[in-house]
Motif scaffolding. Structure first.
Motif, PDB file in Angstrom:
ATOM      1  N   LYS A   1      15.395  13.409 -11.734  1.00 24.76           N
ATOM      2  CA  LYS A   1      15.352  13.376 -10.266  1.00 24.76           C
ATOM      3  C   LYS A   1      15.098  14.750  -9.662  1.00 24.76           C
ATOM      4  O   LYS A   1      14.843  14.860  -8.462  1.00 24.76           O
ATOM      5  N   TYR A   2      15.157  15.812 -10.485  1.00 23.99           N
ATOM      6  CA  TYR A   2      14.902  17.155  -9.981  1.00 23.99           C
ATOM      7  C   TYR A   2      13.525  17.679 -10.386  1.00 23.99           C
ATOM      8  O   TYR A   2      13.243  18.868 -10.217  1.00 23.99           O
ATOM      9  N   ASN A   3      12.681  16.814 -10.885  1.00 24.86           N
ATOM     10  CA  ASN A   3      11.344  17.242 -11.275  1.00 24.86           C
ATOM     11  C   ASN A   3      10.497  17.475 -10.022  1.00 24.86           C
ATOM     12  O   ASN A   3      10.224  16.544  -9.255  1.00 24.86           O
ATOM     13  N   VAL A   4      10.088  18.718  -9.815  1.00 25.95           N
ATOM     14  CA  VAL A   4       9.381  19.090  -8.587  1.00 25.95           C
ATOM     15  C   VAL A   4       8.071  18.330  -8.454  1.00 25.95           C
ATOM     16  O   VAL A   4       7.701  17.886  -7.355  1.00 25.95           O
ATOM     17  N   ASN A   5       7.364  18.162  -9.563  1.00 23.81           N
ATOM     18  CA  ASN A   5       6.072  17.471  -9.497  1.00 23.81           C
ATOM     19  C   ASN A   5       6.250  16.013  -9.087  1.00 23.81           C
ATOM     20  O   ASN A   5       5.460  15.479  -8.304  1.00 23.81           O
ATOM     21  N   SER A   6       7.277  15.372  -9.615  1.00 25.08           N
ATOM     22  CA  SER A   6       7.523  13.973  -9.261  1.00 25.08           C
ATOM     23  C   SER A   6       7.911  13.840  -7.795  1.00 25.08           C
ATOM     24  O   SER A   6       7.459  12.922  -7.098  1.00 25.08           O
ATOM     25  N   ILE A   7       8.745  14.772  -7.333  1.00 20.50           N
ATOM     26  CA  ILE A   7       9.180  14.740  -5.930  1.00 20.50           C
ATOM     27  C   ILE A   7       7.982  14.921  -4.998  1.00 20.50           C
ATOM     28  O   ILE A   7       7.809  14.189  -4.016  1.00 20.50           O
ATOM     29  N   SER A   8       7.133  15.891  -5.323  1.00 21.24           N
ATOM     30  CA  SER A   8       5.959  16.133  -4.491  1.00 21.24           C
ATOM     31  C   SER A   8       4.975  14.969  -4.567  1.00 21.24           C
ATOM     32  O   SER A   8       4.323  14.628  -3.571  1.00 21.24           O
ATOM     33  N   ALA A   9       4.867  14.367  -5.755  1.00 19.63           N
ATOM     34  CA  ALA A   9       3.983  13.217  -5.908  1.00 19.63           C
ATOM     35  C   ALA A   9       4.467  12.045  -5.063  1.00 19.63           C
ATOM     36  O   ALA A   9       3.668  11.352  -4.426  1.00 19.63           O
ATOM     37  N   LYS A  10       5.766  11.843  -5.031  1.00 22.32           N
ATOM     38  CA  LYS A  10       6.329  10.780  -4.192  1.00 22.32           C
ATOM     39  C   LYS A  10       6.015  11.052  -2.720  1.00 22.32           C
ATOM     40  O   LYS A  10       5.647  10.140  -1.960  1.00 22.32           O
ATOM     41  N   ALA A  11       6.120  12.304  -2.322  1.00 27.89           N
ATOM     42  CA  ALA A  11       5.795  12.666  -0.940  1.00 27.89           C
ATOM     43  C   ALA A  11       4.340  12.346  -0.635  1.00 27.89           C
ATOM     44  O   ALA A  11       4.010  11.852   0.453  1.00 27.89           O
ATOM     45  N   GLY A  12       3.461  12.615  -1.591  1.00 30.33           N
ATOM     46  CA  GLY A  12       2.045  12.323  -1.379  1.00 30.33           C
ATOM     47  C   GLY A  12       1.778  10.845  -1.207  1.00 30.33           C
ATOM     48  O   GLY A  12       0.938  10.440  -0.395  1.00 30.33           O
ATOM     49  N   ILE A  13       2.479  10.024  -1.981  1.00 30.44           N
ATOM     50  CA  ILE A  13       2.350   8.571  -1.822  1.00 30.44           C
ATOM     51  C   ILE A  13       2.792   8.158  -0.421  1.00 30.44           C
ATOM     52  O   ILE A  13       2.153   7.325   0.245  1.00 30.44           O
ATOM     53  N   LEU A  14       3.869   8.759   0.051  1.00 27.86           N
ATOM     54  CA  LEU A  14       4.358   8.435   1.399  1.00 27.86           C
ATOM     55  C   LEU A  14       3.349   8.859   2.463  1.00 27.86           C
ATOM     56  O   LEU A  14       3.185   8.183   3.485  1.00 27.86           O
ATOM     57  N   ILE A  15       2.649   9.967   2.232  1.00 27.75           N
ATOM     58  CA  ILE A  15       1.593  10.367   3.169  1.00 27.75           C
ATOM     59  C   ILE A  15       0.515   9.296   3.227  1.00 27.75           C
ATOM     60  O   ILE A  15       0.017   8.945   4.305  1.00 27.75           O
ATOM     61  N   SER A  16       0.137   8.760   2.063  1.00 25.38           N
ATOM     62  CA  SER A  16      -0.909   7.729   2.044  1.00 25.38           C
ATOM     63  C   SER A  16      -0.475   6.484   2.799  1.00 25.38           C
ATOM     64  O   SER A  16      -1.306   5.729   3.300  1.00 25.38           O
ATOM     65  N   HIS A  17       0.843   6.267   2.891  1.00 28.72           N
ATOM     66  CA  HIS A  17       1.381   5.145   3.682  1.00 28.72           C
ATOM     67  C   HIS A  17       1.669   5.545   5.126  1.00 28.72           C
ATOM     68  O   HIS A  17       2.217   4.730   5.890  1.00 28.72           O
ATOM     69  N   GLU A  18       1.323   6.795   5.481  1.00 32.22           N
ATOM     70  CA  GLU A  18       1.565   7.347   6.815  1.00 32.22           C
ATOM     71  C   GLU A  18       3.053   7.376   7.167  1.00 32.22           C
ATOM     72  O   GLU A  18       3.428   7.316   8.342  1.00 32.22           O
ATOM     73  N   GLN A  19       3.895   7.505   6.155  1.00 31.40           N
ATOM     74  CA  GLN A  19       5.335   7.638   6.374  1.00 31.40           C
ATOM     75  C   GLN A  19       5.670   9.136   6.352  1.00 31.40           C
ATOM     76  O   GLN A  19       6.283   9.654   5.419  1.00 31.40           O
ATOM     77  N   TYR A  20       5.287   9.812   7.422  1.00 31.76           N
ATOM     78  CA  TYR A  20       5.331  11.268   7.432  1.00 31.76           C
ATOM     79  C   TYR A  20       6.759  11.816   7.457  1.00 31.76           C
ATOM     80  O   TYR A  20       7.042  12.840   6.820  1.00 31.76           O
ATOM     81  N   ASP A  21       7.662  11.163   8.171  1.00 31.35           N
ATOM     82  CA  ASP A  21       9.047  11.642   8.208  1.00 31.35           C
ATOM     83  C   ASP A  21       9.667  11.618   6.812  1.00 31.35           C
ATOM     84  O   ASP A  21      10.343  12.571   6.399  1.00 31.35           O
TER      85      ASP A  21
END
Length: 554
Positions: free
Chosen positions: A207-227
């Protein structure tokens, strides 16, 4: 390339160096009876110490001594390749690793390092060959499999990449990066759902893997879930505060939420960490323009164009800003540059007409407006004008759609950046050193005269005169003749390399400059570094996915 990637590369190279350290320690501990062997031992230790302290040019000087005494050893070639890699002399790294492999084809680190150099030259097919060989020699090295997968992704061999990713996950099921890289493959295949499931699995593993965390954020961007994406990027930055990519992507989220101050702060901080990040400058320039800071925006686009003068999107944005700030002639110049490249870009003609009227060029403005009117009528009624058939050039990906000139880049493609900005000391500290042809010093002249080689001086001086007179081909031929007579004439390599750059032959110029640096003209590395940057810094405005630059580890 982002700071995380730079750290990973540095870690990998240090790991390579340490892998050999034990072997060298054993070698150095043996008793010696020959003075030359004792000297080469000492030189090797000094060279390795210089390398460990990042004094790359000094280490090269000492590795040269070892190679001259014991050309059959593979270690000094390998280590010299490491030093050249840190100087961004990738051609030199490839040559030294090749020599190391000739002497010891069973040492996996030589293949790995040469593969890294090929990656930095975007020669992914050759990198694949080296990584395949390295994995056969060292099958339990996870990073080798990881990079092999990424090279196949670069080559768009997604099925092959997927099969290797499966091997990585099977061998290292408790390591998050295997799931991350497989997620990237799914994203390349446009299967966002499968990618998100794999990223979630990676987060369960770590759960502390930086790449995974950032990748999850990118997926949320694609869903326009910016918050929600901001929360993940914030956590990523808590774990790695200097990750410019996360800052740039979080800034994008703030922008979409109309939080311009927060976005600007993130861009500023990202560019503090990576001052040469194209996407950071481009997006900050657009944001500055949007909030009315036109002069500051011009600075960002000036930077982009100083590195990549052919970037038409940046050129057009600068033109509009110059017009806004009253520099109408500058605006007309930039508008004309864009129109020459994109004769169907009608908005460019409209903007140039406006600027021309402001300087009193009524006739020119009328011509532009008349052209726009004719083209719009042609478009409306479905026929072509002669001008509308002109644009048939093959475009760089950065320029595919000039109509998108005012859109922020949706994802940070910082893998296009230079690997890292490695600092080095001594004579090559000054990166602004001018590139000028050089003459040998008087001692060099005396050595050749005493050896009865006056002719080599004559050939050199004639080549030098040809170069100064602008006769590039004759000068290059002259310096080549000098090198054929004496393969260690450093100034001939240096001058020939500069002339080849002038002739736009960087492919053969860089090896010449590399040889000049190896022979002691250390300012050659400044020129290599600068030209490697120019060759590799073509920012791509297509939306390569964020995972690519987040998990590329060397």
């Amino acid at each position: 390339m982002n700071s995380k990637k730079a750290t990973d590369i540095r870690y990998s190279i240090l790991r390579i160096v340490r892998c050999v350290a034990f072997l060298l320690t054993l070698t150095f501990s043996a008793p010696y009876t020959v003075l030359a062997q004792i000297n080469t031992d000492r030189m090797m230790n000094i060279a390795r110490n210089a390398l460990s302290y990042n004094d790359y040019v000094l280490s090269i000087s000492y590795f040269n001594i070892v190679i001259n005494y014991k050309p059959h050893l593979y270690e000094p070639y390998f280590y010299r390749g490491v030093a050249k890699f840190y100087l961004d002399d990738f051609s030199g790294t490839i040559l030294d690793c090749t020599e190391a492999i000739k002497r010891n084809p069973y040492f996996p680190n030589s293949y790995e390092l040469r593969g890294l150099a090929y990656i930095n030259q975007q020669q992914y097919s050759l990198a694949v060959q080296d990584y395949q060989q390295a994995t056969e020699l060292s099958p339990d090295n996870r990073l080798l499999w990881h990079n092999l997968t990424l090279c196949h992704i670069e080559l768009d061999s997604l099925d092959k990449a997927d099969s290797i990713a499966n091997i990585v996950i099977k061998k290292w099921s408790k390591h998050a990066e295997g799931y991350n890289i497989k997620a990237q493959i799914q994203l390349q295949k446009k299967d966002t759902a499968a990618a998100e499931a794999l990223i979630d699995q990676a987060l369960k593993v770590d759960k502390y893997n930086v790449n995974s965390i950032s990748a999850k954020a990118g997926i949320l961007i694609s869903h326009e879930q910016y918050d929600e994406a901001i929360k993940y990027y914030t956590e990523s930055l808590r774990l790695n505060p200097q990750n410019a990519s996360s800052l740039i992507n979080r800034a994008l989220c703030y922008y979409h939420l109309n939080k311009y101050n927060e976005a600007m702060n993130d861009y500023d901080l990202a560019l503090d960490f990576e001052p040469r990040n194209f996407i950071g400058h481009y997006n900050r320039g657009l944001l500055r323009a949007q909030v009315g800071a036109d002069n500051l925006a011009i600075e960002d686009f000036n930077f982009i164009l100083s590195i990549n003068p052919d970037d038409m999107m940046a050129t057009f944005n600068r033109a509009t800003l110059l017009e806004n700030t009253g520099d109408y002639q500058g605006a007309i110049r930039d508008y004309t540059t864009v129109i020459n490249e994109y004769p169907k870009f009608l908005y460019g003609y409209e903007r140039r007409a406006s600027a021309r009227r402001l300087v009193g060029d009524t006739a020119g403005a009328n011509r532009d407006e008349e052209h726009v009117l004719k083209e719009r009528i042609a478009q409306r009624y479905g026929y072509s004008t002669p001008t509308s058939r002109q644009e048939n050039k093959t475009r760089k990906q950065s320029d595919f759609n000039i109509e998108d000139y005012n859109k922020l880049v949706e994802e940070d493609n910082s893998e296009q950046e230079q690997t890292y900005e490695s600092e080095y000391r001594g004579k090559v500290q000054n990166r602004e050193q001018s590139a000028k042809l050089i003459l040998p010093n008087q001692n060099t002249y005396n050595i050749y005269k005493e050896a009865g080689q006056d002719s080599i001086i004559t050939y050199f001086e004639q080549a030098f005169q040809d170069a100064q007179a602008g006769n590039l081909n004759e000068a290059i031929a002259g310096f080549t003749r000098v090198i054929e007579i004496n393969e260690t004439f450093a100034e001939a390599y240096f001058n020939r390399g500069l002339l080849k750059l002038l002739a736009d032959d960087s492919h053969s110029a860089i090896p010449d400059l590399s040889k000049a640096g190896e022979l002691g003209i250390f300012q050659a590395y400044n020129i290599i570094k600068k030209n490697q940057n120019l060759n590799l810094r073509n920012p791509s405005y297509k939306n390569l996915h964020f995972l690519h630059h987040l998990i590329l580890k060397f």
